[in-house]
Design an enzyme around this catalytic site. Structure first.
Site, mmCIF file in Angstrom:
data_model
loop_
_atom_site.group_PDB
_atom_site.id
_atom_site.type_symbol
_atom_site.label_atom_id
_atom_site.label_comp_id
_atom_site.label_asym_id
_atom_site.label_seq_id
_atom_site.Cartn_x
_atom_site.Cartn_y
_atom_site.Cartn_z
ATOM 1 N N LYS A 106 11.701 68.007 -10.008
ATOM 2 C CA LYS A 106 11.168 69.344 -10.321
ATOM 3 C C LYS A 106 11.767 69.857 -11.628
ATOM 4 O O LYS A 106 11.072 70.386 -12.484
ATOM 5 C CB LYS A 106 11.513 70.366 -9.222
ATOM 6 C CG LYS A 106 10.730 70.375 -7.951
ATOM 7 C CD LYS A 106 9.346 70.914 -8.034
ATOM 8 C CE LYS A 106 8.381 69.843 -8.429
ATOM 9 N NZ LYS A 106 7.814 69.038 -7.375
ATOM 10 N N GLU B 176 10.353 68.032 -14.664
ATOM 11 C CA GLU B 176 8.953 68.380 -14.910
ATOM 12 C C GLU B 176 8.809 69.737 -15.595
ATOM 13 O O GLU B 176 8.006 69.899 -16.507
ATOM 14 C CB GLU B 176 8.186 68.466 -13.572
ATOM 15 C CG GLU B 176 7.872 67.150 -12.936
ATOM 16 C CD GLU B 176 7.125 67.314 -11.618
ATOM 17 O OE1 GLU B 176 6.077 66.699 -11.464
ATOM 18 O OE2 GLU B 176 7.590 68.077 -10.734
ATOM 19 N N LYS C 181 -1.784 67.168 -12.758
ATOM 20 C CA LYS C 181 -1.570 67.301 -11.318
ATOM 21 C C LYS C 181 -2.183 66.140 -10.550
ATOM 22 O O LYS C 181 -1.610 65.630 -9.603
ATOM 23 C CB LYS C 181 -2.174 68.618 -10.831
ATOM 24 C CG LYS C 181 -1.926 68.811 -9.371
ATOM 25 C CD LYS C 181 -1.724 70.244 -9.041
ATOM 26 C CE LYS C 181 -1.111 70.394 -7.677
ATOM 27 N NZ LYS C 181 0.299 70.022 -7.653
ATOM 28 N N GLU D 194 13.960 65.084 -5.268
ATOM 29 C CA GLU D 194 12.884 66.043 -5.521
ATOM 30 C C GLU D 194 13.388 67.175 -6.435
ATOM 31 O O GLU D 194 12.673 67.617 -7.334
ATOM 32 C CB GLU D 194 12.354 66.577 -4.182
ATOM 33 C CG GLU D 194 11.296 67.660 -4.270
ATOM 34 C CD GLU D 194 10.017 67.265 -4.995
ATOM 35 O OE1 GLU D 194 9.840 66.087 -5.344
ATOM 36 O OE2 GLU D 194 9.203 68.164 -5.248
ATOM 37 N N CYS E 241 -7.918 64.592 -16.159
ATOM 38 C CA CYS E 241 -9.144 65.075 -16.771
ATOM 39 C C CYS E 241 -9.976 65.843 -15.743
ATOM 40 O O CYS E 241 -10.146 65.399 -14.615
ATOM 41 C CB CYS E 241 -10.026 63.979 -17.354
ATOM 42 S SG CYS E 241 -9.228 63.012 -18.629
ATOM 43 N N TRP F 286 -6.724 64.709 -20.203
ATOM 44 C CA TRP F 286 -5.370 64.161 -20.166
ATOM 45 C C TRP F 286 -5.498 62.806 -20.847
ATOM 46 O O TRP F 286 -6.142 61.896 -20.326
ATOM 47 C CB TRP F 286 -4.895 64.016 -18.726
ATOM 48 C CG TRP F 286 -3.454 63.610 -18.620
ATOM 49 C CD1 TRP F 286 -2.371 64.444 -18.623
ATOM 50 C CD2 TRP F 286 -2.943 62.281 -18.486
ATOM 51 N NE1 TRP F 286 -1.221 63.704 -18.500
ATOM 52 C CE2 TRP F 286 -1.527 62.382 -18.422
ATOM 53 C CE3 TRP F 286 -3.514 61.009 -18.427
ATOM 54 C CZ2 TRP F 286 -0.692 61.276 -18.289
ATOM 55 C CZ3 TRP F 286 -2.682 59.902 -18.301
ATOM 56 C CH2 TRP F 286 -1.298 60.040 -18.229
ATOM 57 N N HIS G 233 29.095 54.732 -8.269
ATOM 58 C CA HIS G 233 28.798 53.430 -8.874
ATOM 59 C C HIS G 233 28.007 53.581 -10.173
ATOM 60 O O HIS G 233 27.096 52.808 -10.435
ATOM 61 C CB HIS G 233 28.029 52.568 -7.864
ATOM 62 C CG HIS G 233 28.785 52.369 -6.594
ATOM 63 N ND1 HIS G 233 29.844 51.507 -6.488
ATOM 64 C CD2 HIS G 233 28.675 52.974 -5.388
ATOM 65 C CE1 HIS G 233 30.346 51.569 -5.260
ATOM 66 N NE2 HIS G 233 29.644 52.466 -4.584
ATOM 67 N N ARG H 134 -5.551 69.349 -14.219
ATOM 68 C CA ARG H 134 -5.843 67.918 -14.313
ATOM 69 C C ARG H 134 -5.586 67.355 -15.703
ATOM 70 O O ARG H 134 -5.757 66.157 -15.945
ATOM 71 C CB ARG H 134 -7.301 67.654 -13.918
ATOM 72 C CG ARG H 134 -7.649 68.119 -12.528
ATOM 73 C CD ARG H 134 -9.107 67.915 -12.243
ATOM 74 N NE ARG H 134 -9.432 66.499 -12.177
ATOM 75 C CZ ARG H 134 -9.319 65.759 -11.083
ATOM 76 N NH1 ARG H 134 -8.911 66.306 -9.963
ATOM 77 N NH2 ARG H 134 -9.634 64.498 -11.111
ATOM 78 N N ASN I 2 -14.018 60.996 -16.801
ATOM 79 C CA ASN I 2 -12.691 61.030 -16.207
ATOM 80 C C ASN I 2 -12.450 59.638 -15.629
ATOM 81 O O ASN I 2 -13.190 59.200 -14.764
ATOM 82 C CB ASN I 2 -12.662 62.114 -15.117
ATOM 83 C CG ASN I 2 -11.482 62.001 -14.167
ATOM 84 O OD1 ASN I 2 -11.564 62.403 -13.025
ATOM 85 N ND2 ASN I 2 -10.384 61.462 -14.629
ATOM 86 N N GLY I 3 -11.422 58.952 -16.156
ATOM 87 C CA GLY I 3 -11.149 57.595 -15.668
ATOM 88 C C GLY I 3 -10.809 56.684 -16.829
ATOM 89 O O GLY I 3 -10.528 57.147 -17.943
HETATM 90 C C1 G6P Z 1 1.447 63.921 -10.167
HETATM 91 C C2 G6P Z 1 1.816 65.358 -9.867
HETATM 92 C C3 G6P Z 1 2.892 65.403 -8.788
HETATM 93 C C4 G6P Z 1 2.438 64.646 -7.552
HETATM 94 C C5 G6P Z 1 2.012 63.220 -7.884
HETATM 95 C C6 G6P Z 1 1.322 62.553 -6.702
HETATM 96 O O1 G6P Z 1 2.505 63.282 -10.774
HETATM 97 O O2 G6P Z 1 2.255 66.012 -11.031
HETATM 98 O O3 G6P Z 1 3.165 66.746 -8.460
HETATM 99 O O4 G6P Z 1 3.480 64.609 -6.623
HETATM 100 O O5 G6P Z 1 1.070 63.233 -8.959
HETATM 101 O O6 G6P Z 1 0.137 63.238 -6.440
HETATM 102 P P1 G6P Z 1 -0.596 63.322 -5.052
HETATM 103 O O7 G6P Z 1 -1.767 64.220 -5.299
HETATM 104 O O8 G6P Z 1 -1.015 61.927 -4.698
HETATM 105 O O9 G6P Z 1 0.358 63.886 -4.066
#
Ligand code: G6P
Length: 612
Positions: free
Chosen positions: A489, A492, A607, A485, A2, A74, A508, A27, A100-101
């Protein structure tokens, strides 16, 4: 999670708020809304979907006002819909609020209000808190600020809220605990936002509001108080950020821009710290706490998402170069399983945003137990940065694309320097390797630039594999977290199911998935596991899986066994992840693009995850 924006001053509020919300869409983008106050009249506009949809829905409406608040959501409590969108209005219609929260004890408060005859138009915890404030205001016959203070003492959870009232024509009242709030100070105007990006174009002077503070914000006045009603002195900070850094600068997407910014971003991270000529690494946060690191019986790394993957690579780096045992923890698990923290243990928190609620709360409890906290954070002045005892910023610049790219390589650059500095000071690494790794690290920006020079083959590969339903990503050693990673990616950005696995462990379980339809991405650069990974590639080929490889330039073996290859320049295996991850970022970007998806705002993601 948010984004919130507020404005009070001489400008028209609506354009400032809408522009700010667009900058904060990373956000959350399930719905958005604004509340404007004009001549004591409160107007609220809300819309499911992205901010652009809100903008369209208000065309032709009277938006005149010099004070207002806006929100991009969000969803946590209640589905994404118009009625659950913020701002919410109190039952009397006098107050509007954004939040937000999460208010954890909202059901209990809601029950109390329902028994008093309150009705709720949404499913949100926010509307409950708002009516709770209104109820206190009525019953105690007090002002809004006092009612808010009383309400917040009952609230369990996290919040950043902005409140306006139709009987106070130019005041925004704000409060925070756990969710971020920045106030920009202009001439006869104030800006409020979840981060500095909506503010930067108007002023560089900001105040970061602390937990348990209430801000009373008018065009010419900013008063900060604690929950005990005592005035606090606002601490004004100067923003070190340019507007261009948060705009797309000619790229189609922030994600692509940020992938291409990596040579400069890594360079900025190393600049002034990695002094290869003199063989020194200058990091004040480490220097001032060198004993704590050298004598640490254990290092615990706490992070989420992509930052957690950087943490896994740091485990390999620190154990190899410093010979200190390392544990890497998901922040959400770490906090709730009552972990054993010994005296002297060092906690490294890794976070791009510095606001991830799970990481933040995990650190708070570790700090209470006496742990030393070192933050590796990108967002300057963020909550995690401020909570840490010491730290090192990644200096990657603002990252807007929801999927993390340049922040990840920035984290790796910082963590590598840390491991080198501590390992050398401890005597765990000999000078020749220390100096060699410094040189290899210094060469990374240029090597990343090389990878980015021509990406057309990756775009073609993305088009070829975009209809796959599953992907497997495999790697060994330092490249195992890179495989994780790569899978994250792709999930996502393209919504293709993808799993990352240690290449050998694949036997396994995941090997049962392999058939001629399954693309398997091997992160198979030349390292000490190279021969072993060659065997793993054979195992996949024998079962007709499609092999895509990230290979070292000049390698003939892996490419000869692969359907498609993405080359990266040669580098020491400890440094290689900063290179081998780049083609995987591009693969996911181009796959999302080929599928016509919104790569900067993938569905359901945000994010900055500021809820636990
Ligand atoms: C969310 C974002 C990711 C990020 C993660 C941790 O899931 O979409 O891209 O890696 O949060 O966020 P931070 O700001 O703590 O690295």
């Amino acid at each position: 999670m948010c984004g919130i924006v507020g404005y009070t001053g001489h400008r028209e509020a609506y354009p400032v708020i809408i522009k700010g919300l667009k900058r904060l869409e990373y956000r959350g983008y399930d719905s958005s809304g604004v509340a404007l106050l004009n001549n004591g009249q409160l107007k609220v506009f809300r819309k499911k979907g992205k901010v652009a949809e809100l903008e369209e829905s208000v065309i032709g409406k009277d938006l005149q006002s010099h004070i207002g608040i806006g929100h991009t959501r969000w969803a946590t409590h209640g589905e994404p819909s118009d009625r659950n969108a913020h701002p919410h209005q109190s039952q009397s219609g006098e107050l509007a609020m954004i939040h937000n929260g999460i208010i954890e004890n909202y059901t209990q408060i809601k029950q109390e209000l329902l028994s008093k005859g309150y009705h709720f138009k949404s499913d949100t915890d926010t509307e409950v808190l708002l009516n709770f404030i209104e109820d206190i205001k009525k019953n105690n016959d007090c002002g809004l600020e006092e009612a808010l203070r009383i309400a917040l003492k009952r609230v369990v959870g996290a919040y950043c809220i902005l409140l306006i009232s139709n009987d106070d024509p130019d005041t925004i009242i704000a409060a925070r605990k756990g969710s971020p709030l920045v106030i920009g100070i202009g001439k006869g105007e104030h800006f409020l936002a979840s981060d500095a990006s909506p503010i930067i174009e108007y002023t560089k002077e900001v105040v970061y509001v602390n937990d348990y503070e209430i801000a009373i914000v008018r065009p010419d006045e900013l008063i900060l108080k604690n929950l005990g009603n005592e005035k606090q002195t606002p601490f004004i900070t100067k923003l070190d950020m340019e507007l261009a850094a948060i705009e797309k600068g000619g790229y189609d997407h922030f994600m692509l821009k940020e992938i291409h910014e990596q040579p400069e971003a890594i360079f900025d991270c190393l600049r002034g710290r990695l002094l290869t000529q003199t063989g020194q690494i200058k990091m004040a946060g480490i220097e001032n706490n060198l004993d704590a690191f050298i004598n640490a019986p254990r290092i615990i790394i706490v992070a989420c998402g992509t930052s957690w993957h950087a943490g896994l690579i740091a485990e390999y780096l620190i154990e190899e170069l410093c010979r200190i045992p390392v544990e890497v923890e998901y922040a959400s698990e770490f906090r709730y399983r009552n972990p054993v923290i010994h005296k002297g243990d060092v906690i490294i928190a890794i976070s791009q945003s510095g606001e991830t609620a799970d990481t933040l709360v995990a650190l708070e409890s570790a700090k209470e137990k006496g742990a030393f906290i070192f933050g590796v954070v990108n967002a300057v002045g963020s909550s995690i940065a401020r909570l840490s005892h010491a730290g090192a910023y990644t200096h990657s610049g603002p990252e807007i694309g929801v999927a993390s790219t340049k922040a990840f390589t920035g984290q790796l650059a910082v963590l590598t320097m840390m491991a080198l500095k501590i390992g050398y000071a401890k005597g765990a690494i000999k000078q020749p390797r220390y100096l060699q790794l410094m040189q290899d690290l210094e060469a990374v920006p240029e090597k990343v630039r090389e990878i980015l020079q021509d990406t057309s083959h990756i775009q073609r590969m993305a088009a070829k594999y975009k209809d796959a339903t599953d992907f497997l990503f495999l790697g060994r050693g330092y490249n195992f977290p890179v495989a994780l990673e790569g899978a994250l990616k792709l999930k996502e950005i393209s919504y293709i199911h993808a799993e990352g696995y240690p290449a050998a462990e694949m036997k396994h379980g995941p090997i049962a998935l392999v058939d001629e339809k399954l693309p398997v991405v091997f992160v198979a650069t030349k390292d000490s596991y190279y021969q072993k990974i060659v065997s793993n590639v054979q195992e996949i080929r024998a079962r007709k899986g499609k092999v895509i490889a990230v290979a070292t330039a000049g390698d003939m073996v892996i490419p000869g066994m692969s359907d498609d290859v993405m080359f990266v320049p040669d580098a020491d295996e400890a440094i290689a992840p900063m290179l081998s991850v780049i083609p995987l970022q591009l693969l996911s970007y181009y796959t999302g693009l080929a599928k016509g998806l919104d790569v900067d705002k993938p569905r359901n993601l945000a994010k900055s995850v500021t809820v636990e």
